[in-house]
Design a protein around this motif. Sequence first.
Motif, PDB file in Angstrom:
ATOM      1  N   PRO A 152       0.815  -1.226   0.000  1.00 13.43           N
ATOM      2  CA  PRO A 152       0.000   0.000   0.000  1.00 13.43           C
ATOM      3  C   PRO A 152       0.847   1.273   0.000  1.00 13.43           C
ATOM      4  O   PRO A 152       0.487   2.271  -0.660  1.00 13.43           O
ATOM      5  N   TYR A 153       1.964   1.274   0.709  1.00  9.19           N
ATOM      6  CA  TYR A 153       2.832   2.445   0.753  1.00  9.19           C
ATOM      7  C   TYR A 153       3.535   2.647  -0.593  1.00  9.19           C
ATOM      8  O   TYR A 153       3.702   3.787  -1.058  1.00  9.19           O
ATOM      9  N   ILE A 154       3.932   1.544  -1.201  1.00 12.64           N
ATOM     10  CA  ILE A 154       4.573   1.629  -2.513  1.00 12.64           C
ATOM     11  C   ILE A 154       3.576   2.155  -3.552  1.00 12.64           C
ATOM     12  O   ILE A 154       3.908   3.010  -4.374  1.00 12.64           O
ATOM     13  N   ARG A 155       2.345   1.667  -3.491  1.00 13.64           N
ATOM     14  CA  ARG A 155       1.319   2.112  -4.446  1.00 13.64           C
ATOM     15  C   ARG A 155       1.050   3.600  -4.298  1.00 13.64           C
ATOM     16  O   ARG A 155       0.834   4.314  -5.279  1.00 13.64           O
ATOM     17  N   GLU A 156       1.064   4.081  -3.062  1.00 17.46           N
ATOM     18  CA  GLU A 156       0.847   5.510  -2.823  1.00 17.46           C
ATOM     19  C   GLU A 156       1.987   6.329  -3.429  1.00 17.46           C
ATOM     20  O   GLU A 156       1.777   7.438  -3.920  1.00 17.46           O
ATOM     21  N   MET A 157       3.194   5.771  -3.407  1.00 16.33           N
ATOM     22  CA  MET A 157       4.360   6.492  -3.923  1.00 16.33           C
ATOM     23  C   MET A 157       4.421   6.484  -5.452  1.00 16.33           C
ATOM     24  O   MET A 157       4.669   7.508  -6.074  1.00 16.33           O
ATOM     25  N   VAL A 158       4.184   5.327  -6.075  1.00 12.85           N
ATOM     26  CA  VAL A 158       4.401   5.205  -7.522  1.00 12.85           C
ATOM     27  C   VAL A 158       3.116   5.290  -8.334  1.00 12.85           C
ATOM     28  O   VAL A 158       3.163   5.418  -9.558  1.00 12.85           O
ATOM     29  N   GLY A 159       1.947   5.206  -7.670  1.00 16.06           N
ATOM     30  CA  GLY A 159       0.683   5.248  -8.404  1.00 16.06           C
ATOM     31  C   GLY A 159       0.578   4.108  -9.387  1.00 16.06           C
ATOM     32  O   GLY A 159       0.914   2.961  -9.065  1.00 16.06           O
ATOM     33  N   ASP A 160       0.136   4.433 -10.605  1.00 15.50           N
ATOM     34  CA  ASP A 160       0.008   3.387 -11.624  1.00 15.50           C
ATOM     35  C   ASP A 160       1.199   3.384 -12.581  1.00 15.50           C
ATOM     36  O   ASP A 160       1.171   2.745 -13.630  1.00 15.50           O
ATOM     37  N   ARG A 161       2.266   4.112 -12.217  1.00 15.79           N
ATOM     38  CA  ARG A 161       3.449   4.157 -13.085  1.00 15.79           C
ATOM     39  C   ARG A 161       4.157   2.807 -13.139  1.00 15.79           C
ATOM     40  O   ARG A 161       4.699   2.423 -14.171  1.00 15.79           O
ATOM     41  N   LEU A 162       4.197   2.134 -11.988  1.00 12.69           N
ATOM     42  CA  LEU A 162       4.916   0.865 -11.872  1.00 12.69           C
ATOM     43  C   LEU A 162       4.041  -0.164 -11.180  1.00 12.69           C
ATOM     44  O   LEU A 162       3.056   0.194 -10.525  1.00 12.69           O
ATOM     45  N   SER A 163       4.421  -1.421 -11.300  1.00 14.81           N
ATOM     46  CA  SER A 163       3.753  -2.483 -10.560  1.00 14.81           C
ATOM     47  C   SER A 163       4.183  -2.394  -9.099  1.00 14.81           C
ATOM     48  O   SER A 163       5.347  -2.630  -8.771  1.00 14.81           O
ATOM     49  N   SER A 164       3.240  -2.054  -8.215  1.00 15.21           N
ATOM     50  CA  SER A 164       3.583  -1.901  -6.799  1.00 15.21           C
ATOM     51  C   SER A 164       4.017  -3.241  -6.195  1.00 15.21           C
ATOM     52  O   SER A 164       4.861  -3.271  -5.297  1.00 15.21           O
ATOM     53  N   ARG A 165       3.461  -4.335  -6.681  1.00 14.96           N
ATOM     54  CA  ARG A 165       3.878  -5.652  -6.179  1.00 14.96           C
ATOM     55  C   ARG A 165       5.328  -5.938  -6.561  1.00 14.96           C
ATOM     56  O   ARG A 165       6.114  -6.394  -5.733  1.00 14.96           O
ATOM     57  N   TRP A 166       5.676  -5.663  -7.802  1.00 16.87           N
ATOM     58  CA  TRP A 166       7.051  -5.913  -8.248  1.00 16.87           C
ATOM     59  C   TRP A 166       8.036  -5.044  -7.483  1.00 16.87           C
ATOM     60  O   TRP A 166       9.091  -5.526  -7.044  1.00 16.87           O
ATOM     61  N   VAL A 167       7.711  -3.754  -7.321  1.00 16.95           N
ATOM     62  CA  VAL A 167       8.605  -2.859  -6.574  1.00 16.95           C
ATOM     63  C   VAL A 167       8.760  -3.371  -5.143  1.00 16.95           C
ATOM     64  O   VAL A 167       9.861  -3.373  -4.581  1.00 16.95           O
ATOM     65  N   SER A 168       7.655  -3.829  -4.544  1.00 17.74           N
ATOM     66  CA  SER A 168       7.713  -4.358  -3.175  1.00 17.74           C
ATOM     67  C   SER A 168       8.667  -5.541  -3.094  1.00 17.74           C
ATOM     68  O   SER A 168       9.483  -5.651  -2.168  1.00 17.74           O
ATOM     69  N   LEU A 169       8.602  -6.425  -4.070  1.00 16.58           N
ATOM     70  CA  LEU A 169       9.492  -7.589  -4.100  1.00 16.58           C
ATOM     71  C   LEU A 169      10.953  -7.172  -4.209  1.00 16.58           C
ATOM     72  O   LEU A 169      11.818  -7.716  -3.523  1.00 16.58           O
ATOM     73  N   ARG A 170      11.227  -6.200  -5.074  1.00 16.09           N
ATOM     74  CA  ARG A 170      12.603  -5.760  -5.255  1.00 16.09           C
ATOM     75  C   ARG A 170      13.133  -5.088  -3.991  1.00 16.09           C
ATOM     76  O   ARG A 170      14.306  -5.250  -3.641  1.00 16.09           O
ATOM     77  N   GLU A 190      16.684   4.924  -8.231  1.00 14.72           N
ATOM     78  CA  GLU A 190      16.204   5.248  -9.578  1.00 14.72           C
ATOM     79  C   GLU A 190      14.769   5.761  -9.532  1.00 14.72           C
ATOM     80  O   GLU A 190      14.412   6.729 -10.213  1.00 14.72           O
ATOM     81  N   ILE A 191      13.930   5.113  -8.726  1.00 17.40           N
ATOM     82  CA  ILE A 191      12.535   5.555  -8.590  1.00 17.40           C
ATOM     83  C   ILE A 191      12.482   6.967  -8.029  1.00 17.40           C
ATOM     84  O   ILE A 191      11.734   7.834  -8.530  1.00 17.40           O
ATOM     85  N   LYS A 192      13.257   7.233  -6.995  1.00 18.38           N
ATOM     86  CA  LYS A 192      13.265   8.571  -6.386  1.00 18.38           C
ATOM     87  C   LYS A 192      13.702   9.618  -7.402  1.00 18.38           C
ATOM     88  O   LYS A 192      13.096  10.689  -7.496  1.00 18.38           O
ATOM     89  N   ASN A 193      14.742   9.319  -8.176  1.00 19.05           N
ATOM     90  CA  ASN A 193      15.217  10.268  -9.186  1.00 19.05           C
ATOM     91  C   ASN A 193      14.154  10.529 -10.237  1.00 19.05           C
ATOM     92  O   ASN A 193      13.947  11.678 -10.661  1.00 19.05           O
ATOM     93  N   ARG A 194      13.490   9.472 -10.676  1.00 15.71           N
ATOM     94  CA  ARG A 194      12.442   9.623 -11.698  1.00 15.71           C
ATOM     95  C   ARG A 194      11.280  10.465 -11.182  1.00 15.71           C
ATOM     96  O   ARG A 194      10.748  11.313 -11.892  1.00 15.71           O
ATOM     97  N   LEU A 195      10.868  10.214  -9.940  1.00 17.77           N
ATOM     98  CA  LEU A 195       9.763  10.968  -9.363  1.00 17.77           C
ATOM     99  C   LEU A 195      10.124  12.440  -9.202  1.00 17.77           C
ATOM    100  O   LEU A 195       9.296  13.327  -9.441  1.00 17.77           O
ATOM    101  N   GLN A 196      11.378  12.705  -8.816  1.00 13.28           N
ATOM    102  CA  GLN A 196      11.829  14.090  -8.681  1.00 13.28           C
ATOM    103  C   GLN A 196      11.822  14.801 -10.032  1.00 13.28           C
ATOM    104  O   GLN A 196      11.406  15.965 -10.129  1.00 13.28           O
ATOM    105  N   LEU A 197      12.287  14.104 -11.070  1.00 16.69           N
ATOM    106  CA  LEU A 197      12.280  14.690 -12.411  1.00 16.69           C
ATOM    107  C   LEU A 197      10.858  14.999 -12.878  1.00 16.69           C
ATOM    108  O   LEU A 197      10.612  16.017 -13.520  1.00 16.69           O
ATOM    109  N   GLU A 198       9.928  14.107 -12.544  1.00 17.46           N
ATOM    110  CA  GLU A 198       8.525  14.339 -12.903  1.00 17.46           C
ATOM    111  C   GLU A 198       7.981  15.581 -12.212  1.00 17.46           C
ATOM    112  O   GLU A 198       7.252  16.374 -12.814  1.00 17.46           O
TER     113      GLU A 198
END
Length: 240
Positions: A190-208, A219-227
């Motif tokens: 749920p926390y990952i989904r709140e951070m990445v929205g529908d940009r990425l698979s929250s389940r996959w990010v959670s696993l990684r 990389e995710i933080k950098n991408r979100l900052q650029l956005e």
Amino acid sequence: MTNPIRIALAGNPNTGKTTLFNALTGLRQHTGNWAGKTVSLAEGNVQFKGKTYHFIDLPGTYSLFSNSTDEEVARNYIVFERPDVTLVVLDATSLERNFNLALQILEMTRNVIVCINLIDEAEKKGIKINERLLTNRLGVPVIKLSARNKVGFDLLLDTIERIVNGAIECNPTQMTYSDEIEEQIKKIEPYIREMVGDRLSSRWVSLRLLDGDERLLDEIKNRLQLEEVKKTNEYRTAIL
């Protein structure tokens, strides 16, 4: 002019991935370096039924973790650039070894086609592959090919078109892990989904993240900052 439909090719080394890319694109291709990396990517176009399909030949890798620059480049393209369709090229004579990468990609993105290449070599060895059964098990189209003989190309291009126009809906199978891991995923997803929205698979990010992949988190933080910077600049431009 409409944007070309982007198709990424992923696969282990020596699966015939680049042979497939070259056979499809012919002379309509070029090579360039990934931004900020020494890894080169080949790109080329295919015209099919009045549409332009832009193919990107990703580096050959055995996995898509953060173990090497090649792996990061291939992973980041699939995850962050979000191609319209990702082709996973497997060697028909070594499916068990190749499926590790395929299952990783099925966790990362929805629109996937599993391309079983070197089917002619498999047949010589008496290997029989039931692509319909695999399609049902994996939840995505599975197509048998011989890239060097250009066998299966029409079916492949037609399947790509049908995925892009919505005639085929991909529902990739998801790996089920141990009870302990699944419980941890439920806690943090749920926390990952709140951070990445529908940009990425929250389940996959959670696993990684459970696996300790800090480079992906960076990389995710950098991408979100650029956005955020891009949105701020667009807002400023709009009100000036």
